[in-house]
Design a protein around this motif. Structure first.
Motif, PDB file in Angstrom:
ATOM      1  N   CYS A 120       0.826  -1.210   0.000  1.00  0.00           N
ATOM      2  CA  CYS A 120       0.000   0.000   0.000  1.00  0.00           C
ATOM      3  C   CYS A 120       0.856   1.255   0.000  1.00  0.00           C
ATOM      4  O   CYS A 120       0.382   2.336   0.354  1.00  0.00           O
ATOM      5  N   SER A 121       2.112   1.138  -0.408  1.00  0.00           N
ATOM      6  CA  SER A 121       3.019   2.288  -0.350  1.00  0.00           C
ATOM      7  C   SER A 121       2.617   3.413  -1.296  1.00  0.00           C
ATOM      8  O   SER A 121       3.096   4.539  -1.151  1.00  0.00           O
ATOM      9  N   LEU A 122       1.737   3.146  -2.260  1.00  0.00           N
ATOM     10  CA  LEU A 122       1.197   4.218  -3.096  1.00  0.00           C
ATOM     11  C   LEU A 122       0.473   5.253  -2.237  1.00  0.00           C
ATOM     12  O   LEU A 122       0.391   6.428  -2.596  1.00  0.00           O
ATOM     13  N   LEU A 123      -0.047   4.830  -1.080  1.00  0.00           N
ATOM     14  CA  LEU A 123      -0.762   5.723  -0.181  1.00  0.00           C
ATOM     15  C   LEU A 123       0.189   6.502   0.724  1.00  0.00           C
ATOM     16  O   LEU A 123      -0.263   7.284   1.559  1.00  0.00           O
ATOM     17  N   GLY A 124       1.477   6.281   0.568  1.00  0.00           N
ATOM     18  CA  GLY A 124       2.467   6.950   1.403  1.00  0.00           C
ATOM     19  C   GLY A 124       2.766   8.364   0.937  1.00  0.00           C
ATOM     20  O   GLY A 124       2.448   8.764  -0.191  1.00  0.00           O
ATOM     21  N   GLU A 125       3.388   9.125   1.818  1.00  0.00           N
ATOM     22  CA  GLU A 125       3.666  10.531   1.549  1.00  0.00           C
ATOM     23  C   GLU A 125       4.618  10.729   0.368  1.00  0.00           C
ATOM     24  O   GLU A 125       4.459  11.655  -0.438  1.00  0.00           O
ATOM     25  N   THR A 126       5.604   9.855   0.238  1.00  0.00           N
ATOM     26  CA  THR A 126       6.557   9.989  -0.864  1.00  0.00           C
ATOM     27  C   THR A 126       5.892   9.756  -2.213  1.00  0.00           C
ATOM     28  O   THR A 126       6.041  10.561  -3.143  1.00  0.00           O
ATOM     29  N   ALA A 127       5.145   8.666  -2.331  1.00  0.00           N
ATOM     30  CA  ALA A 127       4.481   8.361  -3.606  1.00  0.00           C
ATOM     31  C   ALA A 127       3.487   9.451  -3.980  1.00  0.00           C
ATOM     32  O   ALA A 127       3.416   9.878  -5.149  1.00  0.00           O
ATOM     33  N   GLN A 128       2.719   9.925  -3.009  1.00  0.00           N
ATOM     34  CA  GLN A 128       1.728  10.958  -3.302  1.00  0.00           C
ATOM     35  C   GLN A 128       2.398  12.277  -3.687  1.00  0.00           C
ATOM     36  O   GLN A 128       1.871  13.034  -4.509  1.00  0.00           O
ATOM     37  N   TRP A 268      10.580   2.088   0.128  1.00  0.00           N
ATOM     38  CA  TRP A 268      10.163   1.465   1.378  1.00  0.00           C
ATOM     39  C   TRP A 268      10.049   2.471   2.512  1.00  0.00           C
ATOM     40  O   TRP A 268       9.624   2.133   3.602  1.00  0.00           O
ATOM     41  N   HIS A 269      10.452   3.678   2.286  1.00  0.00           N
ATOM     42  CA  HIS A 269      10.383   4.724   3.316  1.00  0.00           C
ATOM     43  C   HIS A 269       9.252   5.681   2.926  1.00  0.00           C
ATOM     44  O   HIS A 269       9.359   6.393   1.940  1.00  0.00           O
ATOM     45  N   TYR A 270       8.181   5.709   3.715  1.00  0.00           N
ATOM     46  CA  TYR A 270       6.999   6.493   3.353  1.00  0.00           C
ATOM     47  C   TYR A 270       7.263   7.992   3.316  1.00  0.00           C
ATOM     48  O   TYR A 270       6.504   8.736   2.715  1.00  0.00           O
ATOM     49  N   GLU A 271       8.332   8.438   3.989  1.00  0.00           N
ATOM     50  CA  GLU A 271       8.679   9.860   3.979  1.00  0.00           C
ATOM     51  C   GLU A 271      10.051  10.096   3.346  1.00  0.00           C
ATOM     52  O   GLU A 271      10.745  11.040   3.684  1.00  0.00           O
ATOM     53  N   ASP A 272      10.424   9.240   2.400  1.00  0.00           N
ATOM     54  CA  ASP A 272      11.696   9.424   1.719  1.00  0.00           C
ATOM     55  C   ASP A 272      11.667  10.738   0.936  1.00  0.00           C
ATOM     56  O   ASP A 272      10.661  11.054   0.279  1.00  0.00           O
ATOM     57  N   PRO A 273      12.729  11.539   0.983  1.00  0.00           N
ATOM     58  CA  PRO A 273      12.731  12.818   0.267  1.00  0.00           C
ATOM     59  C   PRO A 273      12.541  12.639  -1.239  1.00  0.00           C
ATOM     60  O   PRO A 273      13.029  11.677  -1.829  1.00  0.00           O
ATOM     61  N   PRO A 296       8.867  19.537  -1.709  1.00  0.00           N
ATOM     62  CA  PRO A 296       8.215  19.356  -0.403  1.00  0.00           C
ATOM     63  C   PRO A 296       7.193  18.220  -0.420  1.00  0.00           C
ATOM     64  O   PRO A 296       6.407  18.087  -1.359  1.00  0.00           O
ATOM     65  N   LEU A 297       7.242  17.405   0.624  1.00  0.00           N
ATOM     66  CA  LEU A 297       6.234  16.356   0.762  1.00  0.00           C
ATOM     67  C   LEU A 297       4.869  16.994   0.997  1.00  0.00           C
ATOM     68  O   LEU A 297       4.757  18.044   1.635  1.00  0.00           O
ATOM     69  N   VAL A 298       3.826  16.339   0.483  1.00  0.00           N
ATOM     70  CA  VAL A 298       2.489  16.916   0.594  1.00  0.00           C
ATOM     71  C   VAL A 298       2.018  17.006   2.043  1.00  0.00           C
ATOM     72  O   VAL A 298       1.144  17.801   2.370  1.00  0.00           O
ATOM     73  N   ARG A 299       2.593  16.158   2.895  1.00  0.00           N
ATOM     74  CA  ARG A 299       2.326  16.275   4.329  1.00  0.00           C
ATOM     75  C   ARG A 299       3.379  15.484   5.078  1.00  0.00           C
ATOM     76  O   ARG A 299       4.099  14.664   4.499  1.00  0.00           O
TER      77      ARG A 299
END
Length: 375
Positions: A120-128, A268-273, A296-299
């Motif tokens: 479900c990593s598509l739902l993570g901050e990096t992917a978004q 694999w890191h949801y907040e990867d830059p 910038p990450l969206v959140r």
């Protein structure tokens, strides 16, 4: 939504890391065909234990079955759960055979149920955030994607010492017999169709380069430990994905556009830059700017709980999103048809070592939207 876990093996501990972050999920019990393992897991996390699968499926309290069994059991457990009227969230892959995965989706549609699957990593901050940068055309028209999923020489590391939080050893024999493509290719395969539309063709090569991975045991089944695939998407974008447990660790993604490159180091890191590297024209040359801009990450993730565990992944995010979709009666972001599509792509890569021919993708999906908080 009340959830029952089927399968208390190594991966189950990673779901337990973040399930407490979601008030819309209530874990009502766990079950494993290995009764001792189920008892150990149940005691460690102080959750009720079911003795049999039938006991789970006959319990009216259970809304969602979280299928964390061995990949070879994904199809049978998910099918039984759907036929019992339960929604299903399955670990990857949805099934190890495409016809079985397709059947699960058909059963869910017939029963009016939802089925979704990891990752479900598509739902993570990096992917978004990458998706937002693409919508903003930060690097112009995208032409090519390079994605790496290499994990190093796994058979040379002391993997027999790997133990989960509750004390379950890493199932190395199962992992080697399933193969790294089915286990890991999905982490990028679940991103790319969302970004670039359905895949149309897959041209792949895969092979088993180290058949004798175990020094003191014999693998019952050989599976690819190296694969490389070129995937053409409906938008015209082509992605090259390499996956192995041979080459040095590398999880980098590069999205190459006319005006620059979007990159991340690790999916694999949801907040990867997320980095944007634009092209510069100097006299008669065009070069990449040596200085990458941090997009910038969206959140930012708020409360983390035990989120800083293995791979910085929130395994339960997909389950929680599925629970919201059921409650609010909207199609889940990782819909059944989307998961079927990504499952088909991964299987096409996995099976390339026996087919050796380009594969024309047969499934598609309705365009999906970014998460509400990422728009």
């Amino acid at each position: 939504m009340r959830v029952a876990i089927i399968g208390c093996g190594f991966v189950a501990d990673f779901y337990m890391r973040t399930i407490s972050l979601y008030p819309n999920l209530e874990l009502v019990g766990v079950m494993d065909r290995n009764s001792a393992r189920a008892s150990k897991f149940s005691t460690f996390y102080s959750v009720p234990k079911y003795n049999t699968l039938q006991e789970v499926l006959s319990d009216p309290k259970v809304d969602i079955v979280l299928n964390l069994t061995n990949p070879s059991s994904h199809y049978s457990v998910s099918k039984a759960s759907l036929e019992a009227g339960k929604h299903v969230y399955s670990e990857k892959p949805l099934a190890m055979d495409f016809s079985e995965a397709k059947e699960l989706v058909e059963i869910a549609e017939k029963q009016g149920l939802y089925i979704s699957s990891a990752p479900c990593s598509l739902l993570g901050e990096t992917a978004q955030s990458i998706w937002k940068a693409l919508r903003e055309q930060q690097v112009g028209k995208v032409r090519l994607v390079y994605a790496e999923m290499d994990d190093g020489l796994i058979h040379k590391v002391p993997y027999k010492k790997w133990v989960s939080k509750s004390g379950t050893p890493w199932p190395y024999k199962d992992e080697f017999e399933v193969g790294c493509t089915l286990e890991h290719a999905g982490y990028y395969i679940t991103w790319l169709p969302a970004f670039f539309g359905p895949a149309e063709t897959v041209t792949a090569f895969s092979d088993c380069l180290v058949p004798d991975k175990l020094s003191d045991e014999i693998l019952d089944v050989q599976a690819p430990d190296f694969s490389v695939a070129c995937i053409k998407f409906a938008s015209g974008v082509v992605a090259r994905l390499t996956c192995s447990i041979i080459a040095p660790h590398d999880h980098e993604l590069k999205i190459i556009g006319d005006e620059g490159i979007i990159s991340v180091k690790d999916c694999w890191h949801y907040e990867d830059p997320v980095y944007v590297q634009r092209r510069l024209t100097l006299r008669r040359k065009t070069i990449e700017n040596p200085f990458k801009q941090n997009y910038p990450l969206v959140r930012k993730i708020g409360k983390k709980g035990e989120y800083n565990g293995r791979k910085h992944m929130d395994y339960c995010r997909g389950v929680a999103e599925l629970a919201n979709a059921i409650a609010e009666k909207y199609p889940p972001y990782l819909s059944a048809k989307y998961c079927l599509h990504t499952n088909e792509i991964v299987l096409a890569i996995q099976n390339a070592w026996t087919t050796g021919a380009p594969y024309k993708v047969t499934t598609s999906f309705q365009s999906i939207a970014p998460m509400r908080w990422a728009k």
